[in-house]
Design a protein around this motif. Structure first.
Motif, PDB file in Angstrom:
ATOM      1  N   VAL A 125       8.661  -9.547   6.555  1.00 35.56           N
ATOM      2  CA  VAL A 125       7.976  -8.214   6.800  1.00 35.56           C
ATOM      3  C   VAL A 125       7.573  -8.005   5.502  1.00 35.56           C
ATOM      4  CG1 VAL A 125       9.002  -5.949   7.245  1.00 35.56           C
ATOM      5  CG2 VAL A 125       9.744  -7.666   8.692  1.00 35.56           C
ATOM      6  N   PHE A 126       8.090  -8.335   4.214  1.00 34.31           N
ATOM      7  CA  PHE A 126       7.587  -7.849   3.129  1.00 34.31           C
ATOM      8  C   PHE A 126       6.282  -8.478   2.961  1.00 34.31           C
ATOM      9  CE2 PHE A 126       6.552  -9.014  -1.042  1.00 34.31           C
ATOM     10  CZ  PHE A 126       6.650  -7.898  -1.843  1.00 34.31           C
ATOM     11  N   VAL A 127       6.107  -9.625   3.285  1.00 31.25           N
ATOM     12  CA  VAL A 127       4.830 -10.247   3.042  1.00 31.25           C
ATOM     13  C   VAL A 127       3.682  -9.432   3.998  1.00 31.25           C
ATOM     14  CG1 VAL A 127       3.365 -12.580   3.466  1.00 31.25           C
ATOM     15  CG2 VAL A 127       5.479 -12.536   2.400  1.00 31.25           C
ATOM     16  N   ILE A 128       3.931  -9.281   5.232  1.00 29.19           N
ATOM     17  CA  ILE A 128       3.141  -8.550   5.884  1.00 29.19           C
ATOM     18  C   ILE A 128       2.597  -7.139   5.399  1.00 29.19           C
ATOM     19  CG2 ILE A 128       2.661  -7.273   8.055  1.00 29.19           C
ATOM     20  CD1 ILE A 128       4.376  -9.715   9.634  1.00 29.19           C
ATOM     21  N   TRP A 129       3.598  -6.379   4.875  1.00 26.20           N
ATOM     22  CA  TRP A 129       3.388  -5.018   4.206  1.00 26.20           C
ATOM     23  C   TRP A 129       2.475  -5.224   2.972  1.00 26.20           C
ATOM     24  CZ3 TRP A 129       4.770  -3.584  -0.903  1.00 26.20           C
ATOM     25  CH2 TRP A 129       4.643  -2.456  -1.260  1.00 26.20           C
ATOM     26  N   ALA A 130       2.866  -6.230   2.107  1.00 27.14           N
ATOM     27  CA  ALA A 130       1.856  -6.460   0.761  1.00 27.14           C
ATOM     28  C   ALA A 130       0.634  -6.814   1.091  1.00 27.14           C
ATOM     29  CB  ALA A 130       2.729  -7.569  -0.035  1.00 27.14           C
ATOM     30  N   LEU A 131       0.471  -7.792   2.197  1.00 26.39           N
ATOM     31  CA  LEU A 131      -0.757  -8.144   2.557  1.00 26.39           C
ATOM     32  C   LEU A 131      -1.646  -6.858   3.254  1.00 26.39           C
ATOM     33  CD1 LEU A 131      -0.518 -11.712   3.771  1.00 26.39           C
ATOM     34  CD2 LEU A 131      -1.441 -10.749   1.469  1.00 26.39           C
ATOM     35  N   CYS A 132      -0.857  -6.068   3.718  1.00 26.34           N
ATOM     36  CA  CYS A 132      -1.610  -4.853   4.510  1.00 26.34           C
ATOM     37  C   CYS A 132      -1.895  -3.837   3.704  1.00 26.34           C
ATOM     38  CB  CYS A 132      -0.921  -4.538   5.773  1.00 26.34           C
ATOM     39  SG  CYS A 132      -0.853  -5.893   7.117  1.00 26.34           S
ATOM     40  N   THR A 133      -1.055  -3.350   2.673  1.00 30.17           N
ATOM     41  CA  THR A 133      -1.156  -2.048   1.979  1.00 30.17           C
ATOM     42  C   THR A 133      -2.183  -2.268   0.684  1.00 30.17           C
ATOM     43  OG1 THR A 133       0.827  -2.691   0.682  1.00 30.17           O
ATOM     44  CG2 THR A 133       0.964  -1.383   2.674  1.00 30.17           C
ATOM     45  N   ASP A 134      -2.302  -3.579  -0.062  1.00 28.52           N
ATOM     46  CA  ASP A 134      -3.239  -3.665  -1.010  1.00 28.52           C
ATOM     47  C   ASP A 134      -4.518  -3.613  -0.828  1.00 28.52           C
ATOM     48  OD1 ASP A 134      -3.362  -4.287  -3.954  1.00 28.52           O
ATOM     49  OD2 ASP A 134      -4.206  -6.133  -3.296  1.00 28.52           O
ATOM     50  N   ARG A 135      -5.318  -2.668  -1.483  1.00 27.66           N
ATOM     51  CA  ARG A 135      -6.838  -2.676  -0.908  1.00 27.66           C
ATOM     52  C   ARG A 135      -7.641  -3.154  -2.274  1.00 27.66           C
ATOM     53  NH1 ARG A 135      -6.740   3.514  -0.092  1.00 27.66           N
ATOM     54  NH2 ARG A 135      -5.656   3.049  -1.878  1.00 27.66           N
TER      55      ARG A 135
END
Length: 141
Positions: A125-135
């Protein structure tokens, strides 16, 4: 070069160094989870008595089948984690997709290794969040 992970200073730009570092950390976590998946898959393929028998379970496959699933997904996750660490454009989207599959796999794997599966789900879940939120790549285009 040091400013590559820092905020660009533009109005409305809320990126921070730790958010960019989250992507690097996500890549490392993907690599480690992939390697653990490979090892777990090899263990399940080599010996069926490595993992405890769970009896009657909805998602019941033979441990050899689970082993191949873990081995293949672990290898794909490790390669994608390396791609994230190298900054490859293809790795972010593929990383989100593979990590989502990995989280689902860990949910189905809960009866065999409950504590490790819960930890892996949280990491995923953290990995998905990190990959989706960094622009970082989207804002530079």
């Amino acid at each position: 070069m040091a400013n590559a992970t820092r905020s660009t200073g533009r109005p409305g730009d809320s990126r921070s160094a730790w958010a960019s570092g989250g992507v690097v950390f996500a890549g490392v976590l993907m690599l480690i989870e992939g390697i653990f998946g490979i090892f777990g898959g090899i263990a399940a393929i080599a010996e069926d008595d490595v993992y405890a028998s769970v009896g009657d379970y909805v998602f019941k496959f033979s441990l050899t089948s689970w082993g191949w699933i873990h081995l293949i997904l672990g290898a794909l996750l490790a390669v994608t984690g390396l791609g994230v660490l190298r900054g490859a454009a293809w790795a972010r989207g593929l990383g989100v997709g593979l990590t989502a599959l990995f989280v689902i796999l860990q949910f189905m794997w809960l009866p065999y290794t409950p504590l490790w599966a819960i930890i892996s789900i949280a990491v995923g879940v953290f990995v998905i969040w990190a990959l989706c939120t960094d622009r970082g790549h989207a804002s530079s285009a």
